[in-house]
Design a protein around this motif. Structure first.
Motif, PDB file in Angstrom:
ATOM      1  N   UNK A 461       1.046  -1.335   0.072  1.00  0.00           N
ATOM      2  CA  UNK A 461      -0.012   0.124  -0.062  1.00  0.00           C
ATOM      3  C   UNK A 461       0.930   1.284   0.027  1.00  0.00           C
ATOM      4  N   UNK A 462       1.970   1.183  -0.798  1.00  0.00           N
ATOM      5  CA  UNK A 462       3.017   2.439  -0.647  1.00  0.00           C
ATOM      6  C   UNK A 462       2.195   3.670  -1.025  1.00  0.00           C
ATOM      7  N   UNK A 463       1.357   3.427  -2.077  1.00  0.00           N
ATOM      8  CA  UNK A 463       0.716   4.696  -2.717  1.00  0.00           C
ATOM      9  C   UNK A 463       0.025   5.497  -1.560  1.00  0.00           C
ATOM     10  N   UNK A 464      -0.245   4.931  -0.438  1.00  0.00           N
ATOM     11  CA  UNK A 464      -0.884   5.738   0.449  1.00  0.00           C
ATOM     12  C   UNK A 464       0.119   6.923   1.228  1.00  0.00           C
ATOM     13  N   UNK A 465       1.290   6.814   0.877  1.00  0.00           N
ATOM     14  CA  UNK A 465       2.449   7.938   1.176  1.00  0.00           C
ATOM     15  C   UNK A 465       1.660   9.294   0.449  1.00  0.00           C
TER      16      UNK A 465
END
Ligand code: TPP
Lengths: 573, 87
Positions: A461-465
């Protein structure tokens, strides 16, 4: 380098053009009003075709919408909101892929009994069943992983249905509730509507007196009683009563992964976590005990190890709000079904004579205390986590991902309350950490919320950065990078004859650079000597920050009960 | 050994699917179903076989009883007390 935010970029939930005032009131407006009336503050979601009417009704409402970058993150953030507040976290998504992307987060909440309301857009009722564009039967898909679900078919019942769904999600044994909203209901013109009012909450139902009395008798006759505490205690709001019971009776306690923090982890009576990665003192106490007082726990296989050799000498008093848990996996000598707080209060009259047992368990706790004198100069994750949680103090909230780092958090961090430890227990969802960290920090802005993740999990879920950056959520992230799927690697090493298969993450990106590309301050730590300064930097930062902590790829989690074995057969370093 | 379970429930959308889903997911094979047609509260009797050892009809009854639409469950081993969930 951190990319500065420019004036054109949105710094908060972006208001969409106002203008619906002149348009007739629709089902979507009633739905949004109902959410407001039910006390919802934050909704995590992502728009799309079938849910556009509801998004059209959001601007101008009191709801703060958090636009995530993948619907799974919306559900996981809502899950964390539910864990922190005890109130249903709310997520929403469009039909089809939006809805299916929510499923993992819904299942996560179901497995850990977390209150959640998930709202999905659906194709119009006339299209349902015809394989319409972005039509999936999310009502059917989610059936095994929701506490309840409805297809909201009648526009005149929107407020009433929402109120009921929130009540179901939050009452009794909490859980997720799905509300699927066909587009024609969302767009239906509504002439008048009733406000959403929750059903009256009945007073707490006292546990049956006879079983409480039987519980007291059995506790009084025990020589080696032990409290086995699970997540149900916190979900039932029975933490104070549990603490009072422990103090009144002096009975030592072990807890499951979900039960950590019910007794503060520094409390003498807390012997540690039991189970696969539990402490030796805790597991041995279970094996030796002659009475388990099981509070809001469900004999999960990760906690019990081989069930037929679990606590072989113990009788069982099992307290649970959910009667379906009593006798499910282990027969109870006394089953106490009902409100946990009342049941604990009732049992507090017990006065077992257990001085010898208490001093024995204390001695074992000292003998088998965790050790931090690891060889080498690299960062030792258990020590890093211990010191971080101690430095953060009672405000500390750890939000874990899944893997070795998750077990290290459970074993080594200091937790003052159950909400200090958010972890995906039942489902074990890699990718939980970052979005759940967002949910937790928004739910409790004063808390020092730290997501602890691994180099495998973070990428899920790296996009949640981007969400962190967009809303400037001051979340702290500790990313333990062992360039491998550590927990799987450990199992391959120990149980698959070192046949390492598809666990090598040698080609990870540079995580500090990656975070900076998202506009988040970041730094890398490689030496044990830099632990203190890294912790200082993390804790003193006012905005979002990521510490990329490199650790030894061969580090393992100890102790470990091999799968399918008795908790008495622990492997140690 | 075969069992029979009788469930009284509000026939809301999805209620039948949900009940049958719980039965199968919890490790039982459905061998017969009888549900006299009716609206509102209906009664369904399901004949079951456990898949493998250690499946308790009593626990299954309680797992069905916690479904929101279910009002009463009777198993061949007695009645499962059901109380609609409230805080
Ligand atoms: C979504 C999902 N896929 C796969 C798994 C199986 N799994 C459990 S732990 C783990 C490795 C986690 O690696 P990492 O996040 O780097 O943490 P580490 O164990 O190295 O600390 C995997 C693949 C899972 N739990 N969740």
């Amino acid at each position: 380098m951190t990319r500065p935010m420019t004036a054109q970029e949105p710094s908060d939930a972006t208001p969409i053009a106002q203008g619906h005032n002149t348009r007739p009131k629709t089902g979507s407006h009633v739905l949004v009003e109902a959410l407001e009336q039910l006390g919802v503050e934050v909704v995590f979601g992502y728009p799309g075709g079938a849910i556009m009417p509801i998004y059209d009704a959001l601007p101008g409402s009191k709801l703060k919408h958090i636009l995530v970058r993948h619907e799974q993150a919306a559900a996981l953030a809502a899950d964390a909101w539910g864990r922190m507040t005890g109130k249903a976290g709310v997520c929403m998504a469009t039909s089809g892929p939006g809805a299916t992307n929510l499923v993992t987060g819904i299942a996560n909440a179901f497995m850990d009994s977390i209150p959640m309301v998930a709202i999905t857009g659906q194709v119009p009722q006339a299209i349902m069943g015809t394989d319409g564009f972005q039509e999936v039967d999310v009502f059917g898909i989610t059936m095994p992983v929701v506490k309840h679900s409805v297809i909201l078919r009648d526009p005149s019942k929107i407020a009433e249905t929402l109120a009921e769904c929130f009540h179901i999600a939050e009452s009794g044994r909490p859980g997720p509730v799905l509300i699927d909203v066909p587009k024609d209901v969302a767009t239906a013109v509504i002439e008048s509507s009733q406000p959403a009012v929750r059903p009256t909450v009945r007073a707490r139902v006292a546990a049956d007196e006879a079983s409480v009395k039987a519980g007291i008798d059995i506790i009084n006759s025990a020589k080696k009683p032990l409290l086995y505490v699970g997540g149900g205690v916190a979900r039932a709001g029975a933490v104070e009563e549990l603490r009072a019971f422990a103090k009144e009776t002096g009975i030592p306690e072990v807890s499951t992964l979900q039960g950590l923090g019910c007794l503060p982890t520094w409390d003498d009576q807390h012997l540690g976590m039991l189970g696969m990665h539990g402490g030796k003192a805790a597991n041995m106490a279970v094996q030796e005990s002659d009475l388990l007082i099981v509070c809001g726990a469900r004999f999960d296989d990760r906690a019990t190890g081989r069930l037929d050799s679990f606590a072989p000498n113990a009788r069982v008093v099992h307290l649970d709000r959910d009667p379906a848990e009593i006798n499910k996996l282990r027969n109870a000598d006394v089953g106490i079904q009902g409100d946990l707080a009342k049941a604990m209060q009732g049992l507090s009259a017990a006065r077992p004579e257990i001085d010898a047992w208490c001093s024995h368990t204390q001695d074992e706790k000292v003998t088998h205390a965790m050790r931090y004198d690891a060889p080498g100069k690299g960062v030792f994750a258990p020590l890093f986590l211990k010191e971080l949680s101690e430095a953060a103090g009672d405000d500390f909230v750890a939000v874990c991902d899944v893997g070795q780092h998750q077990m290290w958090v459970a074993q080594h961090c200091r937790f003052s309350r159950p909400q200090a430890h958010l972890t995906s227990g039942g489902l074990g969802t890699m990718g939980y950490g970052v979005p759940a960290g967002v949910g937790a920090k928004l739910a409790e802005p004063e808390a020092t919320v730290v997501t602890v993740t691994g180099d495998g999990s973070v990428m899920m879920n790296i996009h949640e950065l981007a969400t962190i950056r967009r809303y400037r959520v001051p979340l702290k992230i500790v990313l333990f990078d062992n360039s491998t799927l550590g927990l799987v690697r450990q199992w391959q090493e120990l149980f698959f004859e070192e046949n390492f298969s598809e666990v090598d993450l040698f080609d990870n990106p540079d995580f500090a650079e990656l975070a900076e590309a998202f506009g988040i301050e970041a730094f890398t730590v490689t030496k044990r000597d830099d632990t203190d300064s890294a912790i200082d930097r993390l804790l003193s930062c006012n905005g979002p920050i990521l510490a990329h902590v490199r650790i030894d790829p061969m580090e393992n989690v100890w102790p470990l009960v091999p799968p399918g074995r008795s908790n008495a057969e622990m492997m140690e370093a | 050994m075969d069992f029979r379970i009788t469930i009284d429930f509000e026939n809301d959308e999805g209620a039948v699917r949900r009940i049958l889903g719980v039965i199968e997911q919890r490790g039982f094979e459905i061998v017969s179903i009888a549900m006299p047609g009716a609206e509102g509260t209906v009664s369904m009797t399901v004949g079951l076989k456990p898949r493998g050892e250690g499946r308790s009809i009593e626990i299954l009854g309680r797992q069905i009883a916690r479904l929101h639409s279910v009002q009463n469950v009777q198993t061949t081993q007695g009645q499962t007390e059901f109380e609609r969930e409230c805080a």
